[in-house]
Design an enzyme around this catalytic site. Structure first.
Site, mmCIF file in Angstrom:
data_model
loop_
_atom_site.group_PDB
_atom_site.id
_atom_site.type_symbol
_atom_site.label_atom_id
_atom_site.label_comp_id
_atom_site.label_asym_id
_atom_site.label_seq_id
_atom_site.Cartn_x
_atom_site.Cartn_y
_atom_site.Cartn_z
ATOM 1 N N GLY A 80 0.794 -1.229 0.000
ATOM 2 C CA GLY A 80 0.000 0.000 0.000
ATOM 3 C C GLY A 80 0.824 1.276 0.000
ATOM 4 C CD GLU A 119 -3.945 -4.641 -9.524
ATOM 5 O OE1 GLU A 119 -2.889 -5.278 -9.692
ATOM 6 O OE2 GLU A 119 -4.008 -3.611 -8.848
ATOM 7 C CB SER A 178 -0.931 -5.298 -5.973
ATOM 8 O OG SER A 178 -0.862 -4.002 -6.474
ATOM 9 C CG ASP A 223 1.779 -0.265 -11.443
ATOM 10 O OD1 ASP A 223 2.407 0.693 -11.932
ATOM 11 O OD2 ASP A 223 0.822 -0.125 -10.665
HETATM 12 C C1 GLA Z 1 -1.433 2.760 -10.291
HETATM 13 C C2 GLA Z 1 -1.878 1.861 -11.439
HETATM 14 C C3 GLA Z 1 -1.082 2.161 -12.713
HETATM 15 C C4 GLA Z 1 -1.074 3.652 -13.044
HETATM 16 C C5 GLA Z 1 -0.717 4.473 -11.805
HETATM 17 C C6 GLA Z 1 -0.879 5.945 -12.030
HETATM 18 O O1 GLA Z 1 -0.115 2.449 -9.935
HETATM 19 O O2 GLA Z 1 -1.716 0.500 -11.093
HETATM 20 O O3 GLA Z 1 -1.612 1.410 -13.780
HETATM 21 O O4 GLA Z 1 -2.282 4.050 -13.595
HETATM 22 O O5 GLA Z 1 -1.512 4.116 -10.677
HETATM 23 O O6 GLA Z 1 0.038 6.391 -12.970
#
Ligand code: GLA
Length: 386
Positions: A122, A160, A128, A172
């Protein structure tokens, strides 16, 4: 509870299961710039961290997966042949990936797994995505399946989106699967083409965890996506060929401002200007122009705070304190927002002192002890040998 060190994970597994596991890891990430652009088909510039989630795994003869979280000291069991529903906790990331792998045609084996992470949960460092990518890599490996990193990243994102219910973009999961040592990656989230951008040893990437995460994070994230979709629906009526905010230029958003309700305009303006900033930062970094890169990072923070409204007082304070420290070219929030981390670009010679200066002032003003570390970009998901 003292956290198990990754190198002790194989022994821990052996004691629990009486046999040696295979070990895999996938990293978290810090995004240098390009925030909330990934789900708008835009550009991002993340770097994989040297902090990762680890999975120790050994196959079973049936189709049952049994998973222990060393961080949470919690367990779950799922039969891949039985219907499954999300539980609303950490197990969703694991099971979601297993189910998406099966849906895309992989026949998995049952397995015993122990997962452990050195990434703070978090904190906006993509713990994640690291869990998803490490589990996906491990499950494919014990099933004897070849690993296609791009396919794995997309499967983790789908897990996800569909199983966990968070409509995240692909950034990510992509960087967790594709990280390159010493480099950030310029990723085009439409074509999914990526190019490494080396981080010059003259600078350091410093990450400051505010130690707060406001509850709004998940729900507001999905609302921002809706605002972007609303902007596209309106703009595509008058600008030809607009499929996503990626297709709108800075000049166009200005000349079409009157078409959009105020909030939608602010959201769209952030995304459109942020996309332009990503490309400018890459050019600046490649020209060793760290001043310009830093100014663009500062502008990104202002846009996220004022137009996208995803910052919070702790993040604003952290970037203010960071910018006041010696040798700092620029600082901004990183990740989805509403807490989590800030990222700063700092002259290498000043990197050591940075935490000593920023840490105590943040603590004095908030009562929270921040976690501050220098990030050396590491590789993407893969097997680990100790
Ligand atoms: C989170 C989401 C990503 C992206 C960012 C903001 O980390 O998992 O896909 O959208 O926020 O840039």
């Amino acid at each position: 509870m003292t956290l198990l060190a990754p190198e002790n994970l194989p022994d821990f597994f052996k004691r629990r299961h009486g046999r040696a596991p295979q070990l895999f890891r996938a990293p978290g990430r810090v995004n240098l710039i390009g925030e909330h652009t990934d789900y708008n088909d835009g550009f991002v510039l993340p770097a994989a961290l040297d902090l990762a989630t680890y999975v120790a795994i050994a196959p079973r003869e049936d189709r049952v997966i049994k998973v222990h979280s060393a961080n949470l000291n919690a367990d779950f069991v799922a039969d891949l042949d039985a219907p499954q529903r999300a539980a609303g906790d950490w197990s969703d990331y694991v099971l979601g990936v297993a189910l998406e792998l099966e849906k895309s045609g992989h026949r998995l084996r049952g397995a015993e797994m122990i997962v452990m992470s050195v990434l703070p949960m978090g904190s906006g460092l993509s713990a994640s995505a690291a869990l998803e990518a490490s589990v996906g890599y491990a499950l494919l490996s014990v099933a004897g399946a070849p690993i296609d990193r791009l396919e794995l990243a997309k499967i983790c994102q789908r897990a996800e989106n569909e199983f966990v219910g968070m409509r995240c973009g692909v950034m990510d999961q992509f960087i967790s699967c594709h990280g390159v040592e010493g480099c950030a990656l310029l990723l085009d989230c439409r074509s999914l083409e990526a190019r490494p951008v080396p981080i010059d040893p003259k600078v350091r990437i410093l990450v400051c965890n505010t130690m707060v995460r406001h509850q709004l994070a998940g729900s507001e994230y999905n609302l921002r996506r809706q605002d972007c979709e609303a902007a596209v629906a309106l703009l595509s009526q008058t600008i030809e060929g607009v499929r996503a905010l990626r297709d709108v230029s800075v000049a166009e958003i200005e000349s079409h401002a009157a078409l959009l309700p105020e909030t939608i305009l602010k959201r769209a303006r952030h995304v459109v200007t942020e996309n332009a900033r990503v490309l400018q930062v890459v050019a600046a970094l490649e020209a060793d122009d760290f001043e310009t890169a830093g100014e663009l990072m500062n502008a990104s923070h202002a846009s996220l705070r004022d137009d996208y409204n995803v910052s919070c007082p702790e993040l604003d304070l952290m970037v203010t304190l960071a910018r006041a420290a010696p040798g700092v070219f620029g600082a901004r929030m990183t990740g989805g927002g509403f807490g989590g981390c800030a990222v700063s670009l700092v002259e290498a010679s000043e990197a050591e002192r940075f935490a000593e200066i920023v840490g105590p002032s943040y603590e004095e003003k908030t009562g929270l002890k921040p976690m501050i570390f220098s990030c050396y970009p590491g590789p993407g998901a893969g097997p680990v040998v100790f």
